[in-house]
Write an enzyme that holds these catalytic residues in place. Sequence first.
Site, PDB file in Angstrom:
ATOM      1  N   TYR A 270      13.789  22.492   6.834  1.00  0.00           N
ATOM      2  CA  TYR A 270      12.249  21.880   6.673  1.00  0.00           C
ATOM      3  C   TYR A 270      12.750  20.352   5.946  1.00  0.00           C
ATOM      4  CZ  TYR A 270       7.830  21.561   4.296  1.00  0.00           C
ATOM      5  OH  TYR A 270       6.565  21.151   3.958  1.00  0.00           O
TER       6      TYR A 270
ATOM      7  N   SER B   2       7.227  15.885   2.586  1.00  0.00           N
ATOM      8  CA  SER B   2       7.210  16.464   1.590  1.00  0.00           C
ATOM      9  C   SER B   2       7.986  16.231   0.446  1.00  0.00           C
ATOM     10  CB  SER B   2       7.488  18.140   1.908  1.00  0.00           C
ATOM     11  OG  SER B   2       7.554  18.920   0.420  1.00  0.00           O
TER      12      SER B   2
HETATM   13  P1  NAP Z   1      -0.676  25.960   5.698  1.00  0.00           P
HETATM   14  O1  NAP Z   1      -1.631  26.418   4.583  1.00  0.00           O
HETATM   15  O2  NAP Z   1       0.298  27.105   5.940  1.00  0.00           O
HETATM   16  O3  NAP Z   1      -1.697  25.531   6.843  1.00  0.00           O
HETATM   17  C1  NAP Z   1      -1.054  24.971   8.046  1.00  0.00           C
HETATM   18  C2  NAP Z   1      -1.858  24.516   9.113  1.00  0.00           C
HETATM   19  O4  NAP Z   1      -1.322  24.049  10.232  1.00  0.00           O
HETATM   20  C3  NAP Z   1      -2.911  25.655   9.538  1.00  0.00           C
HETATM   21  O5  NAP Z   1      -4.315  25.067   9.644  1.00  0.00           O
HETATM   22  C4  NAP Z   1      -2.177  25.856  10.771  1.00  0.00           C
HETATM   23  O6  NAP Z   1      -3.293  26.385  11.603  1.00  0.00           O
HETATM   24  C5  NAP Z   1      -1.709  24.572  11.454  1.00  0.00           C
HETATM   25  N1  NAP Z   1      -0.569  24.653  12.407  1.00  0.00           N
HETATM   26  C6  NAP Z   1       0.587  25.500  12.147  1.00  0.00           C
HETATM   27  N2  NAP Z   1       1.317  25.223  13.355  1.00  0.00           N
HETATM   28  C7  NAP Z   1       0.607  24.675  14.272  1.00  0.00           C
HETATM   29  C8  NAP Z   1       0.741  24.151  15.635  1.00  0.00           C
HETATM   30  N3  NAP Z   1       1.789  24.336  16.268  1.00  0.00           N
HETATM   31  N4  NAP Z   1      -0.157  23.361  15.953  1.00  0.00           N
HETATM   32  C9  NAP Z   1      -1.356  23.288  15.344  1.00  0.00           C
HETATM   33  N5  NAP Z   1      -1.543  23.578  14.222  1.00  0.00           N
HETATM   34  C10 NAP Z   1      -0.811  24.247  13.486  1.00  0.00           C
HETATM   35  O7  NAP Z   1       0.049  24.670   5.210  1.00  0.00           O
HETATM   36  P2  NAP Z   1      -0.334  23.634   4.130  1.00  0.00           P
HETATM   37  O8  NAP Z   1       0.327  23.941   2.850  1.00  0.00           O
HETATM   38  O9  NAP Z   1      -1.839  23.383   4.244  1.00  0.00           O
HETATM   39  O10 NAP Z   1       0.563  22.274   4.720  1.00  0.00           O
HETATM   40  C11 NAP Z   1      -0.177  21.032   5.202  1.00  0.00           C
HETATM   41  C12 NAP Z   1       1.001  20.072   5.376  1.00  0.00           C
HETATM   42  O11 NAP Z   1       1.457  19.842   4.358  1.00  0.00           O
HETATM   43  C13 NAP Z   1       2.480  20.591   6.181  1.00  0.00           C
HETATM   44  O12 NAP Z   1       2.885  19.542   7.078  1.00  0.00           O
HETATM   45  C14 NAP Z   1       3.593  20.754   5.048  1.00  0.00           C
HETATM   46  O13 NAP Z   1       4.760  20.698   5.284  1.00  0.00           O
HETATM   47  C15 NAP Z   1       2.783  19.763   4.134  1.00  0.00           C
HETATM   48  N6  NAP Z   1       3.312  20.023   2.737  1.00  0.00           N
HETATM   49  C16 NAP Z   1       2.859  21.407   2.099  1.00  0.00           C
HETATM   50  C17 NAP Z   1       3.113  21.604   0.772  1.00  0.00           C
HETATM   51  C18 NAP Z   1       2.615  22.647  -0.029  1.00  0.00           C
HETATM   52  O14 NAP Z   1       3.257  22.921  -1.130  1.00  0.00           O
HETATM   53  N7  NAP Z   1       1.465  23.447   0.248  1.00  0.00           N
HETATM   54  C19 NAP Z   1       3.916  20.637  -0.028  1.00  0.00           C
HETATM   55  C20 NAP Z   1       4.582  19.327   0.751  1.00  0.00           C
HETATM   56  C21 NAP Z   1       4.043  19.454   2.135  1.00  0.00           C
HETATM   57  P3  NAP Z   1      -3.014  27.765  12.646  1.00  0.00           P
HETATM   58  O15 NAP Z   1      -3.136  28.883  11.492  1.00  0.00           O
HETATM   59  O16 NAP Z   1      -4.338  27.831  13.364  1.00  0.00           O
HETATM   60  O17 NAP Z   1      -1.676  27.882  13.144  1.00  0.00           O
END
Ligand code: NAP
Length: 247
Positions: free
Chosen positions: A155, A142
Site C-alpha cells: 500500500y 496516505s
Molecule cells: P473506502 O471507504 O473504502 O471508499 C473507497 C471508494 O473508492 C469507494 O467509493 C469505492 O467505490 C471506490 N473505488 C474502489 N476501487 C475503485 C475503482 N477501481 N474505480 C473506481 N472507484 C473505486 O475508502 P476511503 O477510506 O474513503 O479512502 C479514500 C482514499 O483515501 C483512498 O485513496 C485511500 O487510500 C485514502 N486514505 C484513506 C485513509 C483512511 O484511513 N480511511 C487514510 C489515508 C489515505 P465502489 O464501492 O463503487 O468500488
Amino acid sequence: MNNVKNGKVAIVTGASRGIGAAIARRLASDGFAVVVNYAASSKEADTLVEELKAQGAAAIAVKADVSNADDVRRMFEATEQQLGKVDVLVNNAGIMKTLPLADTSDALYTQTFDINVRGTFNTLREAAARMNNGGRVINFSSTTLALNMPGYAIYNATKAAVEAFTHVFAKELRGRDITVNAVAPGPVATALFLEGKTEEQIQNFAKMPPLQRLGQPEDIASVVSFLAGPDSAWVNGQILRANGGVA
Ligand code: NAP
C-alpha cells in the site's frame, strides 16, 4: 449548501462511499457541478447524486473502474457531455489491504497497484489532455507512508508512486495555471480503515495523534475544498498531511 454555483466541474473518483462521498458533498456545497464516480456501489452513488440534486447542485453518477483506461476516457467524455469540461480532478479512489510483504499474493499486489497507481495514472493522463486551464488536481497519498508500519509495504509503495506523480505532474503542466497537490490523510473512520481491525486496534490508532481521535471524512473534505478552491492558488506540487499531527 450555499447553492451558489461557481460554473466549475469536479470529478471525484471513488465518491460512492467514505472520504470520496464527503468530498462530493463538500464540493457540491462549494458550488461545483460534481461527478460521483464509483466502480461497484451504484446504489450508494445514485442515492448521493439524488441528495446533491435535491440540494440544488448539478451532479451525475458515472460508473468507471479507474484502473481501466477505456472506462476513464468514457468518464471524461460523459462528464464533458453532461456537465462540461473538467476543472477539478480528485483522485480519491483507492484500496488498502494490509499483509506482511512475504504473505502478499501476486493478485493482491497487482490489484493494489492497478487501482491506486494505474488508476491515478489513467485519470492524470486524461486530465492533461482535457482539463480546463486554471484547474486543480488533488491526488490521494496516505500518512502510513511516513509511519512505515509492518503490513503496509505494498500500500505504501502505491502511495509513494502517487506522491512521485504529484511532484512531476505539477511541473509538466507548466503554463496551464493548473495546480497538482496530494492529501495524505492519517487514519479516517471509513470502511477502508475500520474493516478487519479489532476495537482495541481502532482505539490504538485513535490515540496516536495528539488530537486524540480518528479523522472523519469531513476533515479530509475540508482540505480538498481548500485545494480545489481559489485560496490555494499558490500551493503547487505539495503533499498536505492531514492527520491530527500523527506524523
Ligand atoms: P473506502 O471507504 O473504502 O471508499 C473507497 C471508494 O473508492 C469507494 O467509493 C469505492 O467505490 C471506490 N473505488 C474502489 N476501487 C475503485 C475503482 N477501481 N474505480 C473506481 N472507484 C473505486 O475508502 P476511503 O477510506 O474513503 O479512502 C479514500 C482514499 O483515501 C483512498 O485513496 C485511500 O487510500 C485514502 N486514505 C484513506 C485513509 C483512511 O484511513 N480511511 C487514510 C489515508 C489515505 P465502489 O464501492 O463503487 O468500488
